[in-house]
Write a protein that holds these residues in place. Structure first.
Motif, PDB file in Angstrom:
ATOM      1  N   ILE A   1       0.748  -1.166   0.165  1.00  0.00           N
ATOM      2  CA  ILE A   1       0.226   0.410  -0.132  1.00  0.00           C
ATOM      3  C   ILE A   1       1.139   1.518  -0.040  1.00  0.00           C
ATOM      4  CG2 ILE A   1      -2.062  -0.739   1.356  1.00  0.00           C
ATOM      5  CD1 ILE A   1      -1.181   0.333   3.793  1.00  0.00           C
ATOM      6  N   GLN A   2       0.238   2.602  -0.656  1.00  0.00           N
ATOM      7  CA  GLN A   2       1.192   3.692  -1.067  1.00  0.00           C
ATOM      8  C   GLN A   2       0.584   5.018   0.333  1.00  0.00           C
ATOM      9  OE1 GLN A   2       1.554   5.345  -4.872  1.00  0.00           O
ATOM     10  NE2 GLN A   2       0.199   3.319  -4.748  1.00  0.00           N
ATOM     11  N   LYS A   3       1.883   5.182   0.883  1.00  0.00           N
ATOM     12  CA  LYS A   3       0.761   6.488   1.527  1.00  0.00           C
ATOM     13  C   LYS A   3       2.088   7.531   2.155  1.00  0.00           C
ATOM     14  CE  LYS A   3      -1.756   3.295   4.355  1.00  0.00           C
ATOM     15  NZ  LYS A   3      -3.315   4.040   4.312  1.00  0.00           N
ATOM     16  N   LYS A   4       0.855   9.113   1.587  1.00  0.00           N
ATOM     17  CA  LYS A   4       1.331   9.920   1.586  1.00  0.00           C
ATOM     18  C   LYS A   4       2.485  10.901   2.879  1.00  0.00           C
ATOM     19  CE  LYS A   4       0.362  14.628   0.284  1.00  0.00           C
ATOM     20  NZ  LYS A   4      -0.155  15.848  -0.519  1.00  0.00           N
TER      21      LYS A   4
ATOM     22  N   THR B   1       9.545  18.742  -3.047  1.00  0.00           N
ATOM     23  CA  THR B   1      10.144  17.444  -3.832  1.00  0.00           C
ATOM     24  C   THR B   1       9.915  16.269  -2.851  1.00  0.00           C
ATOM     25  OG1 THR B   1      12.437  18.861  -2.954  1.00  0.00           O
ATOM     26  CG2 THR B   1      12.821  16.025  -3.637  1.00  0.00           C
ATOM     27  N   VAL B   2       9.706  15.383  -3.976  1.00  0.00           N
ATOM     28  CA  VAL B   2       8.824  14.008  -3.976  1.00  0.00           C
ATOM     29  C   VAL B   2       9.685  12.757  -3.597  1.00  0.00           C
ATOM     30  CG1 VAL B   2       6.902  11.974  -3.997  1.00  0.00           C
ATOM     31  CG2 VAL B   2       6.419  14.572  -4.539  1.00  0.00           C
ATOM     32  N   GLU B   3       9.952  12.496  -2.593  1.00  0.00           N
ATOM     33  CA  GLU B   3      10.650  10.727  -3.282  1.00  0.00           C
ATOM     34  C   GLU B   3       9.933   9.739  -2.367  1.00  0.00           C
ATOM     35  OE1 GLU B   3      13.661  10.913  -3.429  1.00  0.00           O
ATOM     36  OE2 GLU B   3      14.824  12.590  -3.248  1.00  0.00           O
ATOM     37  N   LYS B   4      10.425   8.269  -2.618  1.00  0.00           N
ATOM     38  CA  LYS B   4       9.909   7.396  -1.626  1.00  0.00           C
ATOM     39  C   LYS B   4      10.806   6.598  -1.023  1.00  0.00           C
ATOM     40  CE  LYS B   4      10.068   4.105  -5.161  1.00  0.00           C
ATOM     41  NZ  LYS B   4       9.383   2.955  -6.209  1.00  0.00           N
TER      42      LYS B   4
ATOM     43  N   MET C   1       4.157   1.250   0.841  1.00  0.00           N
ATOM     44  CA  MET C   1       6.058   2.682   0.458  1.00  0.00           C
ATOM     45  C   MET C   1       5.189   3.631   0.791  1.00  0.00           C
ATOM     46  SD  MET C   1       5.201   3.868  -3.895  1.00  0.00           S
ATOM     47  CE  MET C   1       5.662   2.207  -4.614  1.00  0.00           C
TER      48      MET C   1
ATOM     49  N   VAL D   1       5.540   7.625  -0.211  1.00  0.00           N
ATOM     50  CA  VAL D   1       5.947   8.213  -0.886  1.00  0.00           C
ATOM     51  C   VAL D   1       5.746   9.554   0.390  1.00  0.00           C
ATOM     52  CG1 VAL D   1       4.906  10.000  -2.701  1.00  0.00           C
ATOM     53  CG2 VAL D   1       4.651   7.494  -2.465  1.00  0.00           C
TER      54      VAL D   1
ATOM     55  N   TRP E   1       6.920  13.958   0.869  1.00  0.00           N
ATOM     56  CA  TRP E   1       6.718  15.351   0.480  1.00  0.00           C
ATOM     57  C   TRP E   1       7.452  16.153   1.125  1.00  0.00           C
ATOM     58  CZ3 TRP E   1       2.168  17.232  -3.326  1.00  0.00           C
ATOM     59  CH2 TRP E   1       1.808  16.553  -3.541  1.00  0.00           C
TER      60      TRP E   1
ATOM     61  N   GLY F   1      -4.648  14.722   1.949  1.00  0.00           N
ATOM     62  CA  GLY F   1      -4.632  13.462   1.512  1.00  0.00           C
ATOM     63  C   GLY F   1      -3.763  12.859   2.136  1.00  0.00           C
TER      64      GLY F   1
END
Lengths: 590, 173
Positions: free
Chosen positions: B2-5, B39-42, B53, B55, B57, B75
């Motif tokens: 699952i992705q998480k911001k 800047t976005v990294e993951k 995952m 993500v 910000w 979000g």
């Protein structure tokens, strides 16, 4: 409580009283505790028989799983290994059943994948073949070599009108990636980071310009790429396009996004980070992976080839003409250099115009004749000649001829700068020639040892002393007599030269004679025939112009002559005189 | 998976980008580079046998001229509040940012970290203040992006909280 009552029952004192009391108690207990007893029996039954327990669990299991599944992922985590093991066991036990089950799904998917791969391969092969052999292809190969980029990329840059290389389906609020598709040729970076950044960029732009939420960033351009952003209520599509896409592509992207929203409305609304349900959007995203290549029109290529052919033909024709002109020019120069009396000091040719400068003896051959002989147009050849005296033997000879004007009976030749005259001429001419000859340019000495000089009267005398003999009764000139006539002819020519300047002419009279034998009438006729025969021989030698030849009178027979004398009378004699205007000026009788 | 911001929040130059880079790429640079925008990294982590995952910000640092807009926070499934131990004013910024985040995304998990533990002697934020934060049910960690101390723990702590808490509905006030 009920157990306490039960335990006190066996303590009754009498058997009879005990029995009746026992029955009473039993009745009472049955009346009072029947429902509880039933419940107790049921509970015991449940504990003793697991089957009954399972049945009840089965009734609540689906709900239980659903409730727990909503709560967290632990149930899935717990079940995953068993499901996996179960699946592996099922595959091992009866693979056929699995194959039958998934065949309807996998078959079309595999066919589609293979068809797409083949189509892509055919397209690229066709394009490579098309471009490899053309002029344009060669130019692109050169460009690829120069820039160090792969040939395929150079071809792509030149022929591609547009190609959608990647499509991102992104959750609008979180910026998380829901699904992503890309063409084989696309260079895919980390799509999760890209989707986050795309969302952040939109937020940033909106924030920076104070735009309202409905004002969105629709397009980003970076070098050869354009990123189209199509907004939806829950998610948006970002298409990475190489080249210049047509406006109609927007509609396709919009349609795809609308379908996705319609089909996955719940999944989009409940999205909490799990993108698995959105794998089903693959066909819609793939429908956006469109491309359009520029195909050069075939007719244009044909025209190009014809044009190239004409140019090549033109160049060949021009080259051939230039070569021929150059050959003619060289040939002309060679001929001019060979020609006596002509010296070239400068010669140049430029674009079909020729220029020659040099020296030319006025007696040398006309150069224009040589130009025509060489095949060049005299109008294109400009010549400038300075006059000079050439010392070539033929020209010196010609010069001597033109200055000294020798009679026909005189021949000239050159021996190492010495002019030698032979033949016969009048003493006057010989004297004049001797004086002038050394003044002729190119002549150092004059020699006339072999030149015979004679006076006109001596020559007339020689003719008049000539006698042509005939056999008896014949008027035919014997071959032995012809030698004498040859000499006469030569003298006549010489005379003609000598008298030509004095406007006089030689007059020649031929006389026929006979002996005394035979009838006089016959002799008269014979003498006439003999004179005519001699005239005929002289005429053969073409002396008409050299002298006026006339048939002379026929002399009558001399009477009283001896036989010997008579034989001597079988002759023809000549009488040459000089006449002016038809009158005798000088006569020499034999 | 699952992705998480996750958003990184904090005053300017507290070390948000340094923490992210240490966590994602395990590198650190002494050179300060201000983040413009985001800047976005993951990075993927596994917590309680659940693959996540993250993500990240990395938002620009807030100062008196630039306030972090709620736009970027929307979000988020969690956030990290970063303070600089050597600058007491970053604490006030952190409190204000946490309030903004709570108002925007609701009661999602968050972790706070006091960075620059390698310069502990110069710290202006004392134990008393930290206790006050913990009383407000903040998770307060210490770390140093320069030395790599407490960085993985910071992100794993947040990941663990996110896994344990049932996913919230994304609707927020």
């Amino acid at each position: 409580m009920s157990s306490d009552s039960g335990r006190s029952l066996p303590n009754s004192p009498t058997s009879e009283g005990f029995t009746s009391r026992e029955e009473d108690w039993t009745q009472l207990r049955t009346l009072l505790l029947a429902p509880e007893q039933t419940q107790l029996d049921e509970l015991r039954e449940r504990l003793d028989h697991r089957m009954v327990h399972s049945q009840e669990v089965s009734q609540v299991l689906p709900e239980a799983i659903a409730i727990r599944g909503v709560g967290d992922q632990q149930l899935s985590n717990a079940l995953t290994p068993y499901v996996e093991n179960g699946f592996i066991a099922a595959v091992r036990k009866s693979p056929r059943a699995i194959v039958d089950a998934i065949a309807p799904i996998m078959g079309p998917a595999i066919r589609q994948a293979i068809a797409r791969a083949l189509q892509s391969m055919t397209q690229s092969l066709n394009r490579s073949l098309d471009e490899s052999l053309s002029i344009r292809g060669l130019r692109w190969r050169l460009e690829a070599w120069r820039t160090g980029r792969p040939f395929a990329e150079v071809v792509l840059v030149h022929t591609l009108r547009y190609r959608v290389e990647q499509v991102f389906l992104i959750h609008r609020e979180t910026g998380l990636l829901l699904h992503h598709v890309a063409t084989d040729a696309a260079v895919v970076q980390d799509q999760h980071v890209i989707s986050g950044m795309l969302t952040a960029i939109q937020d940033y732009v909106r924030d920076s310009f104070g735009a309202s939420p409905d004002q969105t960033l629709d397009q980003v351009e970076v070098g050869e790429w354009t990123v189209w952003i199509e907004q939806g209520s829950q998610a948006y599509l970002a298409c990475v396009i190489r080249g210049t896409p047509p406006a109609s592509l927007r509609e396709d992207v919009h349609d795809a996004l609308a379908h996705i929203h319609a089909l996955h409305a719940n999944a989009l609304a409940d999205f909490a980070g799990d993108a698995t349900p959105f794998k089903a959007t693959q066909p819609y995203l793939e429908s956006c992976l469109l491309a359009h290549y520029e195909r050069p029109p075939k007719q244009g290529a044909l025209k190009g080839w014809i044009l190239i052919g004409l140019i090549v033909l033109g160049v060949v024709w021009w080259g051939w003409m230039a070569y021929q002109a150059q050959s003619r020019w060289s040939h002309l120069l060679d001929r001019l250099r060979e020609e006596p009396g002509i010296v070239i000091t400068q010669a140049r040719s430029m674009w079909g115009d020729y220029h020659i400068e040099g020296l030319r003896d006025p007696l040398a051959k006309a150069p224009t004749a040589l130009v025509i002989e060489a095949g060049l147009n005299p109008a294109t050849v400009k010549m400038e000649w300075a006059p000079f005296y050439a010392l070539d033997a033929p020209l010196v000879l010609a010069r001597a001829q033109s200055i000294l004007r020798p009679p026909e009976s005189v021949q000239f030749h050159i021996e190492g700068g010495i002019l030698v005259a032979t033949g016969s001429a009048s003493p006057d001419w010989a004297r004049e020639a001797k004086r002038l000859a050394v003044l002729v340019p190119g002549i150092s000495q004059y020699r006339d040892d072999g030149l015979v000089t004679a006076s006109i009267s001596a020559l007339l005398d020689r003719i008049n002393r000539t006698v042509i003999h005939f056999p008896s009764g014949s008027s035919t000139v014997e071959p032995s007599e012809r030698v004498a006539l040859d000499t006469v002819a030569a003298i006549l020519r010489e005379l003609d030269q000598l008298v030509s300047q004095s406007s006089q002419r030689v007059h020649l009279e031929v006389l026929g004679w006979t002996d005394a034998t035979g009838p006089p009438a016959r002799n008269l006729q014979l003498s006439q025939e003999r004179a005519e025969a001699v005239v005929a021989v002289l005429r053969e030698k073409r002396l008409d112009k050299a002298a006026t030849v006339v048939l002379g009178s026929v002399r009558p027979l001399d009477q009283g002559g001896s036989n010997q004398e008579s034989a001597n009378q079988r002759v023809a004699t000549l009488r040459a005189t000089l006449t002016a205007q038809g009158q005798d000026s000088q006569t020499a009788d034999p | 998976m699952i992705q998480k911001k996750i958003c990184m929040l904090g005053g300017f130059a507290v070390g948000k980008t340094s923490l992210v880079r240490r966590f994602v790429s395990n590198v650190f640079s002494d050179q300060y580079q201000t983040t413009i925008g985001v800047t976005v990294e993951k990075k993927c982590v596994t917590v309680a046998s659940q693959e996540i995952m993250m993500v990240l910000w990395d938002l620009y640092g807030e100062d008196e001229f630039q306030h972090v807009r709620d736009l970027y926070l929307r979000g988020s499934s969690g956030y990290i509040v970063v303070m600089d131990g050597t600058r007491k004013d970053t604490l006030q910024t952190a409190l204000a940012l946490q309030q903004t985040a709570a108002n925007t995304v609701g009661p999602v998990p968050f972790v706070s970290i006091i960075n620059k533990a390698d310069m502990r002697s110069e710290w202006e934020i004392d134990e008393h203040v930290i206790e006050q934060l913990r009383d407000r049910s903040w998770t307060v960690l210490f770390g140093s992006a320069k030395l790599g101390q407490g960085v993985d723990e910071l992100f794993l702590n947040l990941a663990t909280q996110m896994v344990q808490r049932p996913p919230l509905s994304n609707t927020h006030p």
